[in-house]
Each structure stands twice: as C-alpha cells, then as structure tokens.
Design a protein around this motif. Structure first.
Motif, mmCIF file in Angstrom:
data_model
loop_
_atom_site.group_PDB
_atom_site.id
_atom_site.type_symbol
_atom_site.label_atom_id
_atom_site.label_comp_id
_atom_site.label_asym_id
_atom_site.label_seq_id
_atom_site.Cartn_x
_atom_site.Cartn_y
_atom_site.Cartn_z
ATOM 1 N N GLU A 113 0.833 -1.189 0.000
ATOM 2 C CA GLU A 113 0.000 0.000 0.000
ATOM 3 C C GLU A 113 0.873 1.245 0.000
ATOM 4 N N TYR A 114 0.396 2.305 -0.634
ATOM 5 C CA TYR A 114 1.215 3.500 -0.845
ATOM 6 C C TYR A 114 1.707 4.169 0.443
ATOM 7 N N TYR A 209 -4.420 11.713 -0.166
ATOM 8 C CA TYR A 209 -3.317 12.512 -0.690
ATOM 9 C C TYR A 209 -1.967 11.982 -0.207
ATOM 10 N N HIS A 210 -1.606 10.810 -0.704
ATOM 11 C CA HIS A 210 -0.346 10.190 -0.313
ATOM 12 C C HIS A 210 0.855 10.968 -0.836
ATOM 13 N N GLY A 211 0.713 11.597 -1.982
ATOM 14 C CA GLY A 211 1.826 12.346 -2.550
ATOM 15 C C GLY A 211 2.185 13.579 -1.756
ATOM 16 N N VAL A 256 0.819 17.190 -7.688
ATOM 17 C CA VAL A 256 1.623 16.513 -6.665
ATOM 18 C C VAL A 256 1.278 15.033 -6.597
ATOM 19 N N GLU A 257 -0.016 14.732 -6.603
ATOM 20 C CA GLU A 257 -0.438 13.335 -6.530
ATOM 21 C C GLU A 257 -0.047 12.587 -7.795
ATOM 22 N N ASN A 258 -0.250 13.200 -8.931
ATOM 23 C CA ASN A 258 0.099 12.552 -10.195
ATOM 24 C C ASN A 258 1.596 12.275 -10.265
ATOM 25 N N HIS A 259 2.381 13.214 -9.792
ATOM 26 C CA HIS A 259 3.840 13.029 -9.790
ATOM 27 C C HIS A 259 4.230 11.856 -8.895
ATOM 28 N N PHE A 260 3.582 11.738 -7.761
ATOM 29 C CA PHE A 260 3.872 10.630 -6.846
ATOM 30 C C PHE A 260 3.651 9.284 -7.527
#
Length: 335
Positions: A113-114, A209-211, A256-260
């Motif tokens: 899991e992230y 929002y893990h990133g 930010v999320e997409n980058h993560f």
C-alpha cells in the motif's frame, strides 16, 4: 522557582507513573489485535507445509483482498501463500513476517500500500495495540518507534491491556482466518455479500493525498533496501508491484499526486528494487471495491490478478526456465 521545580517534579512523576502502567500490561493481547495475530499464525502454518520454491504475497489487506493465489499457482506451477493481512501493522512487521516464511528459491510479490512507502516511524492505533501486545516485537524496533508507541497509548487501550482477552472470546466478522482460503486469500467478499452500508462507504470515499506527505528520504527506503539485500543474499526474488487502489480523478489532475504515482516505480528502481507496472493502471472504479479503497470484491480480484500475472511474466518465466535469475546484489534483476 519552587513552583517551577514542583511543576517539573510533578510532570516527571506523572510521566514515570504512566510508563510503569504501560509497562505493566505489555504482552497482554487485546480483542482488537487478535484477528491480525491469528491471521498471521494461520498463514505461517500454511507456509510451513510447503517444501521447495514458492510464491509469497507480501503486503497488507490490499494483497489479502486483491490476489487470487489459485490463479497464480495454476499459471506458474508453484505453491502460493498470501501473507497479506493488515497494512496497519506497518512496514517493519510486514517485512519481519516475510522473512519468517521466505526461503532460498522463493519469489515474493509486494503490492505494498502506498502509505508504506512513506513510513518514517509513523504510528497508528493498530500498531499501538498490536506492538504492545508483543514485547519481543516492540523491543526489536528502532528506539524512535518504541518511544512513539509507548507514549501513544490511550487510557482505553491501557484498560484493555489489563483486562486481556475475555473468556470465550473468538474472532468474528469479515476479517480473520475463518474467512481465508487454504492459500490465505480473503473469502466472503463477493458483490452479493456486500451490504448497502459497505457500498455507501466505498462510494463516499474521497482522494487519499499520499503524494502530499511523501518524502524520498524516509525510513521506508532504508527498510526496503535492507530487505532487498537480505533477499539477494538468499537467492530470493523480490518483485514490487502496484497494489489495487480506488481511482480518484485527483490522482490525474493534482500535480503533486500525479507526480507521486507516475514517478514511484522509477524511484524504487533507483533505490535498487525491482518495481514493475504503473500505479495508475491498477486503479479501478468504486464498483470494484468491497469496503475500503484497497479491498477488491471477489469478482474484481480476478481482473487485478490477471493483470499481475501478465505483468510478472517476464521474470517468472525466466525463474521457471532457469530456476533462478542472475542478480546484481542490491539492484534487482539483470535481463
């Protein structure tokens, strides 16, 4: 001055009393931690029956709900054990359990899991409850984590610790070994068994929002690279893969999320791990999930597992044909 000294003395006395109270109930299991403990015991017992190379699924409940071990076993002709239980016990314990069952020649799939990739002595109520009920486990952790766990005990958890397990207690509900098959996969997660409340919970879920809080420098990477070195030294193949996860539009539109999600595989490979797949391709709509953003229904499990079988094929086929893959210590596989 006397007031300050008195206040300081009172504070120290209260802190010492609290520590003594917490220490007094260390090792006492509570009802909340029993399903996790029993699940791991059940899966270790399944693994103990296997001789020869096997596939072990390592992770939290995303692995528990998302992998069809029977399909993996039929495709690659190796015994499969799903060691996924609960990501709440966190990365140190998940990897410790993996080490207990992995033997030379095995392959481990890690749909972690992230949040586990951002572990930095982070604690949660599950960890507090579980680690305090196993003093040996607590003692093996870094001192930073030990202190956090000891001072995160709530009065309610303290009382539960002294009460222990009630007489006649048994694990009930969806989670636990009573709802796992002979490989350790979750059962009773078919769409037909999903309640309206569970469906409503899934449909109401918002982005995670893990990133936002992700760091390239944290204890997770130290643990994972050490685990990779440990596996390399024992001829154990580690394959990190994306977990199943509920798709949210924010994972595309939020920079930010997409980058993560788009850079995590490359970062993992830079750290010396073998990471296959693109996270965004393993995210699914709400009707694929049973009760959390990681728990697939039994029907959707087939879809995810089919993708995973295709994803790991190049490595697994080479493992089967040549019995092992030439490893570069600490840097994954050479193709």
């Amino acid at each position: 001055m006397k007031i300050i000294v008195g206040f300081f003395g009172g504070f120290c006395g209260a802190a010492l009393l609290w520590i003594l109270l917490v220490m007094g109930q260390l090792g006492n299991a509570t009802p909340d931690s029993q399903w996790v403990r029993q699940a791991y015991a059940y899966k270790r017992a399944l693994s103990d029956k296997i001789s020869g190379p096997k596939i072990v699924i390592v992770g939290g409940s995303a692995a528990l709900f998302s992998i069809n071990s029977i399909a993996l076993q039929e495709r690659y002709h190796r015994p499969v054990i799903n060691l996924g239980v609960n990501a709440g016990v966190s990365l140190p314990y998940i990897l410790e359990q993996a080490k207990a069952v992995l033997t030379p020649g095995d392959t481990a799939l890690l749909p972690l899991e992230y949040p586990l990739y951002n572990y930095n002595y982070t604690i949660n109520p599950v960890m507090v409850d579980f680690y305090l009920s196993e003093p040996g486990l607590l003692a093996r952790q870094a001192w930073q984590l030990q202190l956090k766990l000891l001072f995160a005990v709530t009065p309610e958890r303290l009382i539960q610790g002294y009460r222990g397990i009630p007489r006649g207690f048994s694990v009930q509900g969806l989670y636990g070994p009573h709802h796992m098959n002979a490989h350790g996969d979750q059962t009773h997660s078919e769409v037909a068994r999903q309640s309206e409340n569970q469906k409503a919970i899934v449909n109401s879920l918002t982005p995670r929002y893990h990133g936002k809080n992700f760091s390239k420098k944290n204890e997770a990477w130290n643990l994972l690279t050490a685990f990779q070195h440990w596996a390399d030294s024992r001829n154990i193949c580690l394959i990190f893969i994306p977990p199943s996860f509920l798709f949210q539009q924010a994972y595309i539109t939020d920079p930010v999320e997409n980058h993560f999600y788009t850079t995590l595989p490359a970062l993992a490979r830079k750290k010396g791990l073998t990471y296959l797949g693109r996270p965004l391709e393993y995210m699914f709509p709400p009707d694929y999930y049973f009760d959390t953003p990681y728990h697939l229904t039994a029907e959707a499990r087939q879809i995810y597992t089919t993708r995973i079988i295709e994803l790991i094929g190049p490595i697994m086929n080479k493992e089967i044909i040549h019995s092992h893959v030439q490893r570069i210590p600490g840097s994954g596989y050479r193709f």
